[in-house]
Write a protein that holds these residues in place. Structure first.
Motif, PDB file in Angstrom:
ATOM      1  N   SER A  74      10.007 -23.316  29.134  1.00 29.47           N
ATOM      2  CA  SER A  74      11.444 -23.110  28.998  1.00 29.47           C
ATOM      3  C   SER A  74      11.732 -21.950  28.051  1.00 29.47           C
ATOM      4  O   SER A  74      12.856 -21.476  27.968  1.00 29.47           O
ATOM      5  CB  SER A  74      12.135 -24.392  28.548  1.00 29.47           C
ATOM      6  OG  SER A  74      11.467 -24.933  27.446  1.00 29.47           O
ATOM      7  N   ASP A  75      10.737 -21.505  27.300  1.00 27.27           N
ATOM      8  CA  ASP A  75      10.960 -20.360  26.414  1.00 27.27           C
ATOM      9  C   ASP A  75      10.146 -19.164  26.896  1.00 27.27           C
ATOM     10  O   ASP A  75       9.195 -19.305  27.649  1.00 27.27           O
ATOM     11  CB  ASP A  75      10.552 -20.718  24.978  1.00 27.27           C
ATOM     12  CG  ASP A  75       9.132 -21.239  24.919  1.00 27.27           C
ATOM     13  OD1 ASP A  75       8.607 -21.597  26.005  1.00 27.27           O
ATOM     14  OD2 ASP A  75       8.544 -21.302  23.840  1.00 27.27           O
ATOM     15  N   SER A  76      10.540 -17.972  26.473  1.00 27.62           N
ATOM     16  CA  SER A  76       9.772 -16.780  26.811  1.00 27.62           C
ATOM     17  C   SER A  76       9.973 -15.784  25.683  1.00 27.62           C
ATOM     18  O   SER A  76      10.928 -15.861  24.933  1.00 27.62           O
ATOM     19  CB  SER A  76      10.254 -16.186  28.126  1.00 27.62           C
ATOM     20  OG  SER A  76      11.590 -15.764  27.998  1.00 27.62           O
ATOM     21  N   SER A  77       9.057 -14.854  25.584  1.00 27.22           N
ATOM     22  CA  SER A  77       9.204 -13.879  24.502  1.00 27.22           C
ATOM     23  C   SER A  77       9.161 -12.456  25.052  1.00 27.22           C
ATOM     24  O   SER A  77       8.598 -12.194  26.119  1.00 27.22           O
ATOM     25  CB  SER A  77       8.115 -14.091  23.451  1.00 27.22           C
ATOM     26  OG  SER A  77       6.865 -14.187  24.071  1.00 27.22           O
ATOM     27  N   PHE A  78       9.753 -11.558  24.295  1.00 32.12           N
ATOM     28  CA  PHE A  78       9.859 -10.159  24.682  1.00 32.12           C
ATOM     29  C   PHE A  78       8.476  -9.505  24.581  1.00 32.12           C
ATOM     30  O   PHE A  78       7.803  -9.647  23.568  1.00 32.12           O
ATOM     31  CB  PHE A  78      10.853  -9.472  23.742  1.00 32.12           C
ATOM     32  CG  PHE A  78      11.125  -8.048  24.085  1.00 32.12           C
ATOM     33  CD1 PHE A  78      11.924  -7.721  25.164  1.00 32.12           C
ATOM     34  CD2 PHE A  78      10.570  -7.022  23.323  1.00 32.12           C
ATOM     35  CE1 PHE A  78      12.175  -6.399  25.480  1.00 32.12           C
ATOM     36  CE2 PHE A  78      10.818  -5.698  23.644  1.00 32.12           C
ATOM     37  CZ  PHE A  78      11.621  -5.386  24.718  1.00 32.12           C
ATOM     38  N   VAL A  79       8.059  -8.813  25.636  1.00 30.89           N
ATOM     39  CA  VAL A  79       6.737  -8.173  25.594  1.00 30.89           C
ATOM     40  C   VAL A  79       6.845  -6.666  25.796  1.00 30.89           C
ATOM     41  O   VAL A  79       5.849  -5.992  26.035  1.00 30.89           O
ATOM     42  CB  VAL A  79       5.780  -8.760  26.643  1.00 30.89           C
ATOM     43  CG1 VAL A  79       5.456 -10.201  26.325  1.00 30.89           C
ATOM     44  CG2 VAL A  79       6.343  -8.641  28.043  1.00 30.89           C
ATOM     45  N   GLY A  80       8.046  -6.149  25.732  1.00 30.65           N
ATOM     46  CA  GLY A  80       8.212  -4.698  25.871  1.00 30.65           C
ATOM     47  C   GLY A  80       7.809  -4.222  27.254  1.00 30.65           C
ATOM     48  O   GLY A  80       8.170  -4.833  28.257  1.00 30.65           O
ATOM     49  N   LEU A  81       7.036  -3.158  27.282  1.00 30.91           N
ATOM     50  CA  LEU A  81       6.688  -2.550  28.562  1.00 30.91           C
ATOM     51  C   LEU A  81       5.370  -3.081  29.118  1.00 30.91           C
ATOM     52  O   LEU A  81       4.817  -2.502  30.057  1.00 30.91           O
ATOM     53  CB  LEU A  81       6.596  -1.029  28.400  1.00 30.91           C
ATOM     54  CG  LEU A  81       7.953  -0.332  28.184  1.00 30.91           C
ATOM     55  CD1 LEU A  81       7.755   1.131  27.852  1.00 30.91           C
ATOM     56  CD2 LEU A  81       8.822  -0.469  29.432  1.00 30.91           C
ATOM     57  N   ALA A  82       4.870  -4.182  28.576  1.00 28.29           N
ATOM     58  CA  ALA A  82       3.549  -4.675  28.972  1.00 28.29           C
ATOM     59  C   ALA A  82       3.460  -4.919  30.479  1.00 28.29           C
ATOM     60  O   ALA A  82       2.482  -4.539  31.128  1.00 28.29           O
ATOM     61  CB  ALA A  82       3.222  -5.954  28.213  1.00 28.29           C
ATOM     62  N   ASN A  83       4.513  -5.550  31.052  1.00 28.09           N
ATOM     63  CA  ASN A  83       4.485  -5.824  32.494  1.00 28.09           C
ATOM     64  C   ASN A  83       4.442  -4.524  33.288  1.00 28.09           C
ATOM     65  O   ASN A  83       3.770  -4.434  34.319  1.00 28.09           O
ATOM     66  CB  ASN A  83       5.727  -6.616  32.899  1.00 28.09           C
ATOM     67  CG  ASN A  83       5.643  -8.054  32.448  1.00 28.09           C
ATOM     68  OD1 ASN A  83       4.558  -8.629  32.394  1.00 28.09           O
ATOM     69  ND2 ASN A  83       6.785  -8.632  32.104  1.00 28.09           N
ATOM     70  N   ASP A  90      -2.231  -1.800  38.449  1.00 34.54           N
ATOM     71  CA  ASP A  90      -2.619  -2.910  39.317  1.00 34.54           C
ATOM     72  C   ASP A  90      -2.766  -2.415  40.755  1.00 34.54           C
ATOM     73  O   ASP A  90      -1.760  -2.127  41.414  1.00 34.54           O
ATOM     74  CB  ASP A  90      -1.543  -4.002  39.227  1.00 34.54           C
ATOM     75  CG  ASP A  90      -1.909  -5.253  40.007  1.00 34.54           C
ATOM     76  OD1 ASP A  90      -2.894  -5.191  40.776  1.00 34.54           O
ATOM     77  OD2 ASP A  90      -1.224  -6.267  39.858  1.00 34.54           O
ATOM     78  N   PRO A  91      -3.991  -2.285  41.256  1.00 36.99           N
ATOM     79  CA  PRO A  91      -4.156  -1.758  42.623  1.00 36.99           C
ATOM     80  C   PRO A  91      -3.456  -2.612  43.674  1.00 36.99           C
ATOM     81  O   PRO A  91      -3.016  -2.088  44.709  1.00 36.99           O
ATOM     82  CB  PRO A  91      -5.676  -1.755  42.838  1.00 36.99           C
ATOM     83  CG  PRO A  91      -6.244  -2.580  41.749  1.00 36.99           C
ATOM     84  CD  PRO A  91      -5.270  -2.615  40.625  1.00 36.99           C
ATOM     85  N   ALA A  92      -3.325  -3.924  43.416  1.00 36.42           N
ATOM     86  CA  ALA A  92      -2.695  -4.802  44.412  1.00 36.42           C
ATOM     87  C   ALA A  92      -1.234  -4.420  44.640  1.00 36.42           C
ATOM     88  O   ALA A  92      -0.707  -4.558  45.743  1.00 36.42           O
ATOM     89  CB  ALA A  92      -2.798  -6.258  43.972  1.00 36.42           C
ATOM     90  N   VAL A  93      -0.569  -3.904  43.592  1.00 35.07           N
ATOM     91  CA  VAL A  93       0.832  -3.484  43.735  1.00 35.07           C
ATOM     92  C   VAL A  93       0.917  -2.325  44.726  1.00 35.07           C
ATOM     93  O   VAL A  93       1.697  -2.357  45.683  1.00 35.07           O
ATOM     94  CB  VAL A  93       1.413  -3.048  42.376  1.00 35.07           C
ATOM     95  CG1 VAL A  93       2.758  -2.373  42.571  1.00 35.07           C
ATOM     96  CG2 VAL A  93       1.553  -4.244  41.456  1.00 35.07           C
ATOM     97  N   TRP A  94       0.066  -1.329  44.500  1.00 39.12           N
ATOM     98  CA  TRP A  94       0.158  -0.124  45.328  1.00 39.12           C
ATOM     99  C   TRP A  94      -0.343  -0.392  46.736  1.00 39.12           C
ATOM    100  O   TRP A  94       0.187   0.143  47.706  1.00 39.12           O
ATOM    101  CB  TRP A  94      -0.586   1.020  44.653  1.00 39.12           C
ATOM    102  CG  TRP A  94      -0.065   1.197  43.252  1.00 39.12           C
ATOM    103  CD1 TRP A  94      -0.690   0.839  42.087  1.00 39.12           C
ATOM    104  CD2 TRP A  94       1.237   1.679  42.882  1.00 39.12           C
ATOM    105  NE1 TRP A  94       0.143   1.088  41.015  1.00 39.12           N
ATOM    106  CE2 TRP A  94       1.324   1.602  41.467  1.00 39.12           C
ATOM    107  CE3 TRP A  94       2.329   2.157  43.595  1.00 39.12           C
ATOM    108  CZ2 TRP A  94       2.465   1.999  40.769  1.00 39.12           C
ATOM    109  CZ3 TRP A  94       3.460   2.555  42.892  1.00 39.12           C
ATOM    110  CH2 TRP A  94       3.526   2.476  41.506  1.00 39.12           C
ATOM    111  N   GLN A  95      -1.365  -1.249  46.840  1.00 38.23           N
ATOM    112  CA  GLN A  95      -1.872  -1.581  48.178  1.00 38.23           C
ATOM    113  C   GLN A  95      -0.800  -2.322  48.977  1.00 38.23           C
ATOM    114  O   GLN A  95      -0.559  -2.009  50.144  1.00 38.23           O
ATOM    115  CB  GLN A  95      -3.157  -2.427  48.039  1.00 38.23           C
ATOM    116  CG  GLN A  95      -3.877  -2.721  49.339  1.00 38.23           C
ATOM    117  CD  GLN A  95      -3.429  -4.039  49.955  1.00 38.23           C
ATOM    118  OE1 GLN A  95      -2.822  -4.876  49.288  1.00 38.23           O
ATOM    119  NE2 GLN A  95      -3.709  -4.213  51.237  1.00 38.23           N
TER     120      GLN A  95
END
Lengths: 322, 438
Positions: A74-83, A90-95
């Motif tokens: 239920s909670d989440s934290s800020f990770v900036g540009l990590a994603n 991530d090759p899977a994204v481009w593929q």
């Protein structure tokens, strides 16, 4: 009847009505205000729903893409540009993005051309025209689950309809859904069968809007059928073609359901038929990583915007000339 | 296994998007349950909200058991809600559990237990209470019981085990001369004996010896890999025995390349191929049993064959779990445990779906021993091989999906076992590098 006034008698103009010869007085402003308030009242329900179910989720997703939000916390934290950094590497994204683009490139031409040909042929038929129109449009009415169920059986090796037909005429079988090189093509074929009816309908409506006398005049001048097709019909259909191509590209870029269902959710051999939305579902729902999935969604959103702009540039010019 | 423990949410959360959705889902569940029972909540009975992932034949059997439970327990108001298994169920499960007011008991696949937040979303089962209802570690197979334990705490109550087994068509196998006198399939030991058997059956059908789901090759792969004693761990990096994995993948390549099994056969196609008698044998999940029986086939079932060692088969277990609660609710917990224990004690009905009850007094009973063909793979079921441990592994999780996407190309001949293994390893590494969601 006698109690009513003679309808022919001149009516006393109502004060403030637009027809009255009263000059623009401060009284007119409240009327305009009232009109616009009424207008706002009419659009308010839609605006609220639009804000609640489109604008807000879009902003929430943009925010999520900078957090490690998970379905299971239920909670989440800020990770900036990590994603976003992870996404870039991530090759899977481009593929999977390539799968979506390739599908769009493969599916759009047949979906436009076949729809046009079917519309041209149907437009000539009298008598059985209603039957052809119904037949060509009917698959579009089927839900995707039914469509994929039918085609999954048709594509079966050994006893599937298509392979059985190939074998009967002496050709070798094709492993439609299980070969890395044919699985996306199979999705294209299924999609064409399923959705070509919609484009067909748009073309048919446009064809029926072309005045007969244009054709008659050309025929009197000795133009043959082909000459009339390329000299009259196709140029007059240009705006419809622009519309059909644009709608089709957007629809093709949205590829997900039929690819997911035809490959039983695996994305096909070596992910050859997993579109980017499939990857978003995998990372967001199967892996429950909403933050990362939001980042990938926004990348895809950007791609669609760019595609739309390019297309607008390409097709708006001929439209202006005509 | 959860690589890192996440902290328990302590503060009461605002009603956010998730809370809103959870409430909506719970309300929908209530509405559905209301349709079934028509009973009001204010009747003074203990309310028990059960979430499950059983549709089709399993769903019908569950409802049958629930009807019987309701008759015997008028003091408990059982409200069941069914979701489609896989992502549709697990996404709602974690969201409901994170919201904290979704269900009082739910079914999960035991292989997913550690990935679903034991301690944060799932509460331990009070063992003493369970023992009062007759369920202890002595009444459940050790392999399965151990899988329910996380750091020594019991987190799940196993209902059954289900696994990949061998189906054989009696008519074809008799023609091929591979049946024993009592009508069961001959036992094979080792790769060559199995290949000989498949060859004989292939001669009888004229097409193939066996069909298996080539688009779901993980089940076969993991069965074979475990027969070789292979281990797989994901602690920071993937540890896998390449030689053993390659032997397994090469077996899959061999059966397809030598024409003993089709190069391609997907989930709906595999049981259809078996029914169409293009092969006399099938590797498949025991849950295909009702379908084949309804089709009127004369068939038997045996454990997955001993190819590289003992006849071990990949599988899983359906189990009950209790949600984590911010404020304990003894009454709901009592009702939940009483319900789960009752389901275990009455799981003979459940065995109709091919699943092997986890409750040993049921499988040890005469009634069960007489169940044919279920009794034919009972021992294998007690020694079921669970998937390797990670938040991304188990039934309907990403590792299986990745493996299935990659390994099917070994069957078709599009890739070599070596290339497929490399691809699987990089897919697994990507998952290891992904932060766990719970």
């Amino acid at each position: 009847m006698t109690a009513h006034a003679d309808p022919a008698a001149p009516r006393k103009p109502r004060s403030g009505s637009p027809g009255a010869h009263t000059p623009e007085t401060p009284r007119a402003l409240p009327t305009r205000l009232r009109d616009s308030l009424t207008g706002l009242g009419f659009v308010a329900p839609f605006t609220l729903l639009f804000a609640a179910f489109l604008l807000w989720p879009m902003l929430a997703a943009l925010w999520s893409s900078f957090t490690d939000r998970s379905l299971a916390r239920s909670d989440s934290s800020f990770v900036g540009l990590a994603n976003w950094q992870q996404l870039a590497g991530d090759p899977a994204v481009w593929q999977s993005l390539w799968v979506t683009v390739l599908f769009t490139l493969l599916s759009t031409p047949p979906l436009v051309v076949i729809a046009l040909v079917m519309a041209l042929l149907t437009n000539r038929v009298s008598g059985l025209g209603w039957f052809l129109r119904f037949s060509f449009f009917a698959p579009f009415l089927l839900p995707v689950a039914v469509v994929t169920l039918i085609w999954q059986w048709m594509y079966q090796p050994g006893f599937g309809l298509i392979n059985a037909a190939l074998a009967r005429v002496g050709l070798s079988e094709v492993a439609w859904l299980t070969n890395e090189n044919t699985v996306l093509l199979s999705v294209v074929i299924t999609t064409v069968w399923w959705t070509v009816g919609f484009n067909f309908l748009l073309y048919l409506a446009a064809l029926q809007g072309i005045p007969r006398q244009v054709h008659e005049a050309a025929a009197l001048d000795g133009a043959g059928a082909w000459r009339r097709l390329f000299g009259i019909t196709l140029p007059l259909l240009r705006r419809t073609t622009a519309l059909v191509v644009m709608l089709q590209m957007v629809a093709s870029l949205k590829l997900f359901d039929q690819a997911y269902l035809l490959t039983d959710g695996t994305g096909g051999p070596n992910y050859a038929a997993r579109p980017i939305i499939g990857y978003i579902v995998d990372s967001g729902f199967t892996e429950m990583n909403i933050g990362y999935a939001s980042a990938v969604s926004y990348l895809f959103f950007a791609v669609i915007i760019v595609a739309a702009i390019i297309q607008y540039r390409l097709f708006s010019r001929p439209g202006v000339e005509s | 296994m959860r690589a890192r423990q996440t902290h328990t949410p302590t503060r009461a959360p605002r009603i956010g998007r998730r809370g809103f959705l959870t409430a909506g889902i719970a309300a929908a569940g209530l509405g559905l349950a209301g349709c079934g029972s028509g009973a009001a909540t204010s009747s003074g009975r203990a309310r028990l909200r059960q979430w499950n992932l059983f549709t089709g034949g399993d769903g019908a059997r569950l409802m049958e058991m629930h009807e019987a439970f309701r008759e015997e327990h008028p003091e408990i108001q059982l409200e069941d809600t069914t979701f489609m298994w896989g992502d549709p169920f697990y996404t709602k499960f974690v969201m409901g559990a994170a919201g904290g007011r979704a269900f009082d008991i739910a079914t999960v696949h035991l292989s997913r237990l550690r990935g679903l937040g034991t301690g944060t979303l799932i509460s331990p089962v009070p063992r003493d209470l369970l023992a009062e209802h007759g369920i202890t570690e002595d009444t459940v197979p050790t392999t399965v019981w151990d899988k329910c334990l996380v750091d020594g705490e019991l987190y799940a109550i196993p209902l059954d085990t289900h696994l990949v087994v061998t189906y054989y068509n009696r008519r074809i196998c008799e023609r091929a001369g591979v049946l024993e006198g009592d009508g069961t399939l001959v036992e094979t030991n080792g790769e060559e004996e199995l290949i000989d058997l498949l060859t004989e059956v292939k001669e009888a059908t004229g097409q193939y010896g066996i069909v298996m789901e080539t688009t779901g090759a993980w089940r076969q792969f993991w069965s074979l890999y475990r027969q070789l004693g292979g281990e797989m761990t994901f602690d920071g990096e993937l540890v896998i025995d390449d030689d053993k994995a390659l032997r397994c993948l090469d077996f899959l390549r061999r059966v397809s390349e030598e024409g003993l099994a089709p190069r391609a056969s997907d989930a709906p196609g595999t049981p259809a191929n078996f029914q169409n008698e293009i092969a006399g044998l099938m590797f498949g999940g025991n849950w295909e049993l009702p379908t084949l029986r309804d089709a009127g086939m004369d068939f038997g079932m045996r454990p997955f064959p001993a190819v590289f060692g003992d006849p071990l088969g990949q599988g899983d277990s359906h189990a009950f779990v209790l949600p984590y609660r911010r404020t304990p609710d003894r009454e709901a917990e009592n009702a939940a445990v009483a319900y789960a224990a009752w389901m275990l004690r009455n799981s003979l009905t459940w065995a109709g779906g091919g699943h092997t009850p986890a409750y040993l007094p049921v499988t040890g009973s005469e009634d069960y021993q007489e169940l044919e063909p279920q009794a034919g793979y009972r021992e294998a079921a007690e020694n079921v091989q669970f998937d390797p441990q990670a938040w991304f592994s188990g039934s309907a999780a990403q590792l299986q999906s990745d493996a299935n996407s990659v390994f099917q190309a070994v069957h078709t001949g599009a890739t070599t076992p070596e290339v497929a293994l490399d691809r699987f390893k990089s897919a697994a590494q990507r998952l290891i590098d992904t932060p766990p969601p719970v």
